[in-house]
Design a protein around this motif. Sequence first.
Motif, short mmCIF file in Angstrom:
data_model
loop_
_atom_site.label_atom_id
_atom_site.label_comp_id
_atom_site.label_asym_id
_atom_site.label_seq_id
_atom_site.Cartn_x
_atom_site.Cartn_y
_atom_site.Cartn_z
N LYS A 194 0.83 -1.21 0.00
CA LYS A 194 0.00 0.00 0.00
C LYS A 194 0.86 1.26 0.00
CE LYS A 194 -4.22 -1.84 2.11
NZ LYS A 194 -5.19 -1.72 3.21
N GLU A 282 -8.38 -4.69 -7.11
CA GLU A 282 -8.55 -5.07 -5.70
C GLU A 282 -8.69 -6.58 -5.55
OE1 GLU A 282 -8.06 -3.16 -3.21
OE2 GLU A 282 -7.75 -1.41 -4.51
N SER A 283 -9.40 -7.21 -6.48
CA SER A 283 -9.55 -8.66 -6.45
C SER A 283 -8.19 -9.33 -6.63
CB SER A 283 -10.52 -9.11 -7.54
OG SER A 283 -10.60 -10.52 -7.58
N ILE A 285 -5.22 -8.07 -5.88
CA ILE A 285 -4.42 -7.87 -4.67
C ILE A 285 -4.81 -8.88 -3.60
CG2 ILE A 285 -3.99 -6.26 -2.76
CD1 ILE A 285 -4.29 -3.98 -4.86
N GLU A 286 -6.10 -9.05 -3.41
CA GLU A 286 -6.59 -10.00 -2.41
C GLU A 286 -6.15 -11.43 -2.74
OE1 GLU A 286 -10.82 -11.58 -0.50
OE2 GLU A 286 -10.80 -9.85 -1.87
#
Length: 298
Positions: A194, A282-283, A285-286
């Motif tokens: 981040k 975001e998906s 990264i997760e």
Amino acid sequence: MFPNSLDNNNIGAKRIVDKIIFRMDKVKKLKQKMTFDPNDDIKVKNDLFRAYEFIGTYIMALEDKSLRSFYNEYWQYTRDYENTKDKYFTKEEQEIIATGLECSREYNEYFKEKHKFALGILDKIEETGEKLIEVGEKIGDFGELTQAKVWVDNYYKDVFPQIVKNIEGDIKGKELEEKSKAMTRRYIEFILSKEETSKAMEEKLYYERKGAEIVEELKKDSQKAKENLKGLLGNISSIMIDKMVREMEKEPYIAIYDMVKANEGEERAAFMFLYDREPIIESKIETFSKYSFEELGL
């Protein structure tokens, strides 16, 4: 009262020709101590090549209406050269013009490809995103690890090879694959941090603002804009800068990408733009956070 050679057109033509000949001086001096190999990669061409390229680019700029600071009506290569070459230029100068135009064409192709890449990577990102969505729908039943491996495959097979080549040269085969995989590992580390992604987006915003400032400066003071672009984009000729700034309002990402690349490095620029434009980031990264590089096939 005045002989024909002194009418306005002839005076203007002679003035332009004198400027061309004056700009040949560097070529004439460098020819005495060096040559260049036309077959060399353009990235390793020497000062003589660049001096020739400048002459060719300058000559063609004189008939390009979009380059207002260079364009003239008095003498133009396409229109006037064949009829006036023996009148205005020596045999040596004619050879310089011929070589200069050839070098200019070579550099122009390189320049267009170089700056097209700023858009090409974005196109590749969007193509890859669409492909991944389609593949994801087909393999969704097989679980997250399979999905993550598909993303990884697309990074090192589709997205990163051209970036690696831009940095490393024209490598191929296993070496290209290994370096693309290494870049994929670094990119995954980048998007999982981040701190790094926040810093990158702040940098991108800075360069976007700087690009907008340059466009405004161009409208008010073209010389100041050119000076800023030289500082940000490296040592390219003012004629090429003129060509670039004309496109900035239509496609600012070209200049922004090159500003980042010149100051932060090509890999950083690629990561920044890829992260900013990627679908379902975001998906990703997760999902990537759950697996080791070994599990991902890296």
